[in-house]
Design a protein around this motif. Structure first.
Motif, PDB file in Angstrom:
ATOM      1  N   TYR A  20       0.822  -1.206   0.000  1.00 38.29           N
ATOM      2  CA  TYR A  20       0.000   0.000   0.000  1.00 38.29           C
ATOM      3  C   TYR A  20       0.861   1.263   0.000  1.00 38.29           C
ATOM      4  O   TYR A  20       0.558   2.245  -0.688  1.00 38.29           O
ATOM      5  CB  TYR A  20      -0.953   0.019   1.201  1.00 38.29           C
ATOM      6  CG  TYR A  20      -2.160  -0.872   1.016  1.00 38.29           C
ATOM      7  CD1 TYR A  20      -3.057  -0.680  -0.031  1.00 38.29           C
ATOM      8  CD2 TYR A  20      -2.414  -1.918   1.906  1.00 38.29           C
ATOM      9  CE1 TYR A  20      -4.158  -1.501  -0.195  1.00 38.29           C
ATOM     10  CE2 TYR A  20      -3.514  -2.747   1.749  1.00 38.29           C
ATOM     11  CZ  TYR A  20      -4.383  -2.532   0.699  1.00 38.29           C
ATOM     12  OH  TYR A  20      -5.471  -3.337   0.532  1.00 38.29           O
ATOM     13  N   LYS A  21       1.962   1.247   0.753  1.00 41.94           N
ATOM     14  CA  LYS A  21       2.867   2.400   0.785  1.00 41.94           C
ATOM     15  C   LYS A  21       3.492   2.632  -0.595  1.00 41.94           C
ATOM     16  O   LYS A  21       3.618   3.772  -1.034  1.00 41.94           O
ATOM     17  CB  LYS A  21       3.955   2.194   1.839  1.00 41.94           C
ATOM     18  CG  LYS A  21       3.463   2.354   3.248  1.00 41.94           C
ATOM     19  CD  LYS A  21       4.588   2.138   4.252  1.00 41.94           C
ATOM     20  CE  LYS A  21       4.087   2.266   5.684  1.00 41.94           C
ATOM     21  NZ  LYS A  21       5.160   2.026   6.654  1.00 41.94           N
ATOM     22  N   LYS A  22       3.883   1.553  -1.275  1.00 42.06           N
ATOM     23  CA  LYS A  22       4.457   1.680  -2.615  1.00 42.06           C
ATOM     24  C   LYS A  22       3.430   2.247  -3.590  1.00 42.06           C
ATOM     25  O   LYS A  22       3.746   3.108  -4.410  1.00 42.06           O
ATOM     26  CB  LYS A  22       4.966   0.331  -3.113  1.00 42.06           C
ATOM     27  CG  LYS A  22       6.232  -0.119  -2.434  1.00 42.06           C
ATOM     28  CD  LYS A  22       6.656  -1.499  -2.922  1.00 42.06           C
ATOM     29  CE  LYS A  22       7.864  -2.005  -2.144  1.00 42.06           C
ATOM     30  NZ  LYS A  22       8.229  -3.367  -2.532  1.00 42.06           N
ATOM     31  N   GLU A  25       3.030   5.957  -2.873  1.00 42.80           N
ATOM     32  CA  GLU A  25       4.183   6.704  -3.379  1.00 42.80           C
ATOM     33  C   GLU A  25       4.112   6.825  -4.907  1.00 42.80           C
ATOM     34  O   GLU A  25       4.351   7.893  -5.468  1.00 42.80           O
ATOM     35  CB  GLU A  25       5.488   6.016  -2.953  1.00 42.80           C
ATOM     36  CG  GLU A  25       6.727   6.748  -3.364  1.00 42.80           C
ATOM     37  CD  GLU A  25       6.890   8.098  -2.686  1.00 42.80           C
ATOM     38  OE1 GLU A  25       7.563   8.962  -3.268  1.00 42.80           O
ATOM     39  OE2 GLU A  25       6.346   8.288  -1.570  1.00 42.80           O
ATOM     40  N   TYR A  26       3.758   5.727  -5.561  1.00 44.54           N
ATOM     41  CA  TYR A  26       3.618   5.732  -7.019  1.00 44.54           C
ATOM     42  C   TYR A  26       2.538   6.733  -7.438  1.00 44.54           C
ATOM     43  O   TYR A  26       2.732   7.530  -8.361  1.00 44.54           O
ATOM     44  CB  TYR A  26       3.280   4.324  -7.503  1.00 44.54           C
ATOM     45  CG  TYR A  26       3.050   4.221  -8.987  1.00 44.54           C
ATOM     46  CD1 TYR A  26       4.122   4.146  -9.865  1.00 44.54           C
ATOM     47  CD2 TYR A  26       1.755   4.188  -9.508  1.00 44.54           C
ATOM     48  CE1 TYR A  26       3.913   4.045 -11.233  1.00 44.54           C
ATOM     49  CE2 TYR A  26       1.545   4.099 -10.865  1.00 44.54           C
ATOM     50  CZ  TYR A  26       2.622   4.028 -11.727  1.00 44.54           C
ATOM     51  OH  TYR A  26       2.407   3.940 -13.073  1.00 44.54           O
ATOM     52  N   THR A  27       1.418   6.719  -6.757  1.00 40.55           N
ATOM     53  CA  THR A  27       0.321   7.638  -7.052  1.00 40.55           C
ATOM     54  C   THR A  27       0.743   9.080  -6.795  1.00 40.55           C
ATOM     55  O   THR A  27       0.462   9.970  -7.600  1.00 40.55           O
ATOM     56  CB  THR A  27      -0.922   7.289  -6.204  1.00 40.55           C
ATOM     57  OG1 THR A  27      -1.286   5.935  -6.462  1.00 40.55           O
ATOM     58  CG2 THR A  27      -2.087   8.193  -6.524  1.00 40.55           C
ATOM     59  N   ARG A  28       1.416   9.322  -5.697  1.00 40.24           N
ATOM     60  CA  ARG A  28       1.870  10.672  -5.361  1.00 40.24           C
ATOM     61  C   ARG A  28       2.843  11.194  -6.428  1.00 40.24           C
ATOM     62  O   ARG A  28       2.718  12.335  -6.888  1.00 40.24           O
ATOM     63  CB  ARG A  28       2.537  10.691  -3.983  1.00 40.24           C
ATOM     64  CG  ARG A  28       2.831  12.095  -3.492  1.00 40.24           C
ATOM     65  CD  ARG A  28       3.438  12.158  -2.097  1.00 40.24           C
ATOM     66  NE  ARG A  28       2.693  11.394  -1.113  1.00 40.24           N
ATOM     67  CZ  ARG A  28       3.181  10.355  -0.427  1.00 40.24           C
ATOM     68  NH1 ARG A  28       4.419   9.958  -0.608  1.00 40.24           N
ATOM     69  NH2 ARG A  28       2.441   9.709   0.449  1.00 40.24           N
ATOM     70  N   ASN A  29       3.790  10.339  -6.831  1.00 36.14           N
ATOM     71  CA  ASN A  29       4.731  10.739  -7.879  1.00 36.14           C
ATOM     72  C   ASN A  29       4.014  11.020  -9.199  1.00 36.14           C
ATOM     73  O   ASN A  29       4.342  11.975  -9.903  1.00 36.14           O
ATOM     74  CB  ASN A  29       5.801   9.662  -8.086  1.00 36.14           C
ATOM     75  CG  ASN A  29       6.779   9.581  -6.941  1.00 36.14           C
ATOM     76  OD1 ASN A  29       6.919  10.520  -6.168  1.00 36.14           O
ATOM     77  ND2 ASN A  29       7.447   8.445  -6.816  1.00 36.14           N
ATOM     78  N   GLY A  30       3.056  10.174  -9.529  1.00 35.52           N
ATOM     79  CA  GLY A  30       2.277  10.382 -10.752  1.00 35.52           C
ATOM     80  C   GLY A  30       1.515  11.689 -10.721  1.00 35.52           C
ATOM     81  O   GLY A  30       1.482  12.427 -11.709  1.00 35.52           O
ATOM     82  N   LEU A  31       0.917  11.992  -9.583  1.00 40.36           N
ATOM     83  CA  LEU A  31       0.184  13.255  -9.455  1.00 40.36           C
ATOM     84  C   LEU A  31       1.116  14.451  -9.581  1.00 40.36           C
ATOM     85  O   LEU A  31       0.770  15.457 -10.208  1.00 40.36           O
ATOM     86  CB  LEU A  31      -0.564  13.305  -8.120  1.00 40.36           C
ATOM     87  CG  LEU A  31      -1.798  12.421  -8.019  1.00 40.36           C
ATOM     88  CD1 LEU A  31      -2.356  12.434  -6.600  1.00 40.36           C
ATOM     89  CD2 LEU A  31      -2.862  12.874  -9.003  1.00 40.36           C
TER      90      LEU A  31
END
Length: 112
Positions: A20-22, A25-31
């Motif tokens: 879930y943390k990964k 982080e992936y979603t945050r970077n994408g945003l």
């Protein structure tokens, strides 16, 4: 439940939490990337719009000048019209190579 089962359950839950943390982080970077792209696109759109307005204003001024010249001297109608066409040929015939190349570069960058 014995200790081994509890340890397995804890390990399983830890892996799930890490997953879930990964994802977060992936979603945050994408945003963040999307926001950056949006800002660049917005700024480019503002530049394009302001240049378009300036070009349209200049084009309108050229038309007004031609009409004023024709009104003053109708005999030279063909001369004034030809001068206008020559000056604004890139608008009227849409054969501006530089603009075409620029548009092709933009399209190619979106394909990548």
């Amino acid at each position: 439940m014995d200790n081994l089962e509890l340890l397995r359950k804890i390990d399983s839950l830890q892996k799930e939490l890490d997953n879930y943390k990964k994802r977060e982080e992936y979603t945050r970077n994408g945003l963040e990337r999307i926001k950056d792209v949006y800002e660049i696109a917005r700024k480019n759109a503002e530049i394009i719009i302001s240049k378009s307005v300036a070009l349209a204003h200049d084009f309108k001024k050229d038309i007004e000048d031609v009409l004023i010249n024709i009104e003053r001297n109708p005999v030279e109608f063909t001369k004034y019209l030809q001068e206008f066409i020559d000056k604004n040929d890139h608008f009227l015939n849409n054969k501006d190579e530089q603009t075409k190349e620029f548009i092709d570069e933009i399209i190619d960058s979106f394909k990548k």
